[in-house]
Design an enzyme around this catalytic site. Structure first.
Site, PDB file in Angstrom:
ATOM      1  N   GLU A   1       0.809  -1.220   0.000  1.00 41.24           N
ATOM      2  CA  GLU A   1       0.000   0.000   0.000  1.00 41.24           C
ATOM      3  C   GLU A   1       0.849   1.280   0.000  1.00 41.24           C
ATOM      4  O   GLU A   1       0.372   2.325   0.446  1.00 41.24           O
ATOM      5  CB  GLU A   1      -0.937  -0.001   1.202  1.00 41.24           C
ATOM      6  CG  GLU A   1      -1.999  -1.086   1.133  1.00 41.24           C
ATOM      7  CD  GLU A   1      -3.108  -0.842   2.138  1.00 41.24           C
ATOM      8  OE1 GLU A   1      -4.235  -0.569   1.702  1.00 41.24           O
ATOM      9  OE2 GLU A   1      -2.842  -0.936   3.352  1.00 41.24           O
TER      10      GLU A   1
ATOM     11  N   HIS B   1      -0.604   5.787   7.695  1.00 39.98           N
ATOM     12  CA  HIS B   1      -1.759   4.931   7.378  1.00 39.98           C
ATOM     13  C   HIS B   1      -1.959   3.931   8.509  1.00 39.98           C
ATOM     14  O   HIS B   1      -1.019   3.237   8.902  1.00 39.98           O
ATOM     15  CB  HIS B   1      -1.528   4.178   6.064  1.00 39.98           C
ATOM     16  CG  HIS B   1      -2.549   3.104   5.808  1.00 39.98           C
ATOM     17  ND1 HIS B   1      -3.911   3.333   5.906  1.00 39.98           N
ATOM     18  CD2 HIS B   1      -2.428   1.784   5.490  1.00 39.98           C
ATOM     19  CE1 HIS B   1      -4.565   2.207   5.655  1.00 39.98           C
ATOM     20  NE2 HIS B   1      -3.685   1.250   5.403  1.00 39.98           N
TER      21      HIS B   1
ATOM     22  N   HIS C   1      -4.880   1.061  10.571  1.00 40.05           N
ATOM     23  CA  HIS C   1      -6.120   0.281  10.590  1.00 40.05           C
ATOM     24  C   HIS C   1      -6.749   0.465  11.976  1.00 40.05           C
ATOM     25  O   HIS C   1      -7.246  -0.472  12.579  1.00 40.05           O
ATOM     26  CB  HIS C   1      -5.848  -1.198  10.306  1.00 40.05           C
ATOM     27  CG  HIS C   1      -5.204  -1.450   8.982  1.00 40.05           C
ATOM     28  ND1 HIS C   1      -4.609  -2.655   8.656  1.00 40.05           N
ATOM     29  CD2 HIS C   1      -5.058  -0.658   7.886  1.00 40.05           C
ATOM     30  CE1 HIS C   1      -4.113  -2.577   7.413  1.00 40.05           C
ATOM     31  NE2 HIS C   1      -4.376  -1.379   6.936  1.00 40.05           N
TER      32      HIS C   1
ATOM     33  N   HIS D   1     -11.604  -0.298   6.370  1.00 40.23           N
ATOM     34  CA  HIS D   1     -10.150  -0.460   6.260  1.00 40.23           C
ATOM     35  C   HIS D   1      -9.396   0.298   7.359  1.00 40.23           C
ATOM     36  O   HIS D   1      -8.693  -0.301   8.162  1.00 40.23           O
ATOM     37  CB  HIS D   1      -9.713   0.020   4.866  1.00 40.23           C
ATOM     38  CG  HIS D   1      -8.293  -0.223   4.531  1.00 40.23           C
ATOM     39  ND1 HIS D   1      -7.837  -0.339   3.242  1.00 40.23           N
ATOM     40  CD2 HIS D   1      -7.192  -0.354   5.292  1.00 40.23           C
ATOM     41  CE1 HIS D   1      -6.533  -0.552   3.245  1.00 40.23           C
ATOM     42  NE2 HIS D   1      -6.121  -0.555   4.488  1.00 40.23           N
TER      43      HIS D   1
END
Ligand code: ZN
Length: 290
Positions: free
Chosen positions: A129, A148, A150, A218
């Site tokens: 990603e 980023h 989760h 996500h």
């Protein structure tokens, strides 16, 4: 007689231990030989490298600190990543090789171009990603760091109709808005991962000029003018989401920060950021042997 690794391997696969390597390899069959070669290739791919040249060690340390702190708080688990734009080449960015955030060291940081290609380090495995980072750096010249996660606290707000809103002054940056990106809207049924530039570009477009974008089913992405700010925002996005879930569960109207309050409080937060950053550095120092 002491068994050598070669002999133990031969016994494991039911081969005579004195047979020459070329013979027992041939008798293992193509599947086992392929597995052995794959293991060798993966071990080579995970070999540590030297830190990125020409980059201040303090910036690399910020990426390491941010990765480990967010893992320590449970905002990141085995997944997620922290990156920084290259300080002297705005068309490159710095990101760990594919590794759990709690294990990241300075030697794991790699350099990438804005197409997501590793620069001078093609032997190491990279995050699938990474296009989250490359496309946001392309779209937002002001962004110097991308995180980023989760984040478990945030997930409910990515799949429900309740917008994430600022509960308190530490999460004041949310007053500007936290849009939700739904990968299915333009790309249909996927594996939910931002695995190519077109997905990353779409995510960056939904982020717009905001500090946070939520990703349906996500997680989220936070950005900032420094690693410290992006990590701060990732942490407080998660805390705010948990608090908002609690406040909503109490029932009745929730009295959120207004955009004006958010803008004023965010200015103060950014001015005193080093206070909490130094605390976080102390928190993860033992994990780095300091
Ligand atoms: Zn992800």
């Amino acid at each position: 007689m002491t068994a050598t690794p070669k002999m133990l391997l031969a016994v494991r696969f039911g081969q005579p231990i004195n047979r020459r390597p070329s013979c027992w390899l041939a008798r293992l069959g193509p599947t086992v030989v392929f597995a052995l070669l794959l293991c060798f290739a993966q071990a080579r791919a995970q070999a540590p490298s030297v830190p990125v040249s020409g980059v201040d060690a303090a910036l690399i340390e910020d990426i390491v600190t941010g990765s480990r702190v967010l893992a320590d708080f449970g905002v990141l688990d085995g997944f997620g990543h922290v990156s920084a734009r290259h300080p002297t080449n705005p068309n490159h960015f710095l990101l760990s090789r594919s590794l759990a955030p709690a294990l990241v060291t300075a030697a794991d940081i790699m350099e990438f171009d804005l197409d997501g290609n590793a620069v001078g380090d093609s032997g190491r495995s990279v995050f699938l990603e990474r296009f989250i980072h490359s496309e946001i750096y392309k779209a937002r010249p002001d962004v110097m760091s991308v995180v980023h996660t989760h984040s478990p606290g945030v997930i409910p707000f990515t799949v429900s109709q309740a917008p994430l809103r600022p509960m308190y002054h530490n999460a004041a940056f949310l007053a500007a808005g936290a849009p939700v990106w739904d990968i299915r809207k333009d790309f249909g049924e996927t594996d939910m991962l931002v695995r190519d530039p077109s997905l990353g570009k779409s995510l960056a477009q939904t982020l717009g000029d905001k500090a946070v974008v939520l990703m349906r089913g996500h997680g989220d992405v936070t950005v900032g003018p420094s690693v410290k700010v992006a990590v701060f925002r990732a942490y407080y996005t998660d805390v705010n989401a948990r608090l908002q879930s609690q406040a909503v569960a109490l029932g009745g109207d929730v009295n959120y920060l207004t955009p004006g309050e958010g803008a004023k409080a965010d200015t103060v937060n950014l001015a005193v950021l080093d206070r909490i950053w130094n605390l976080w550095r102390m928190r993860i120092a033992p994990s780095l042997g300091k």
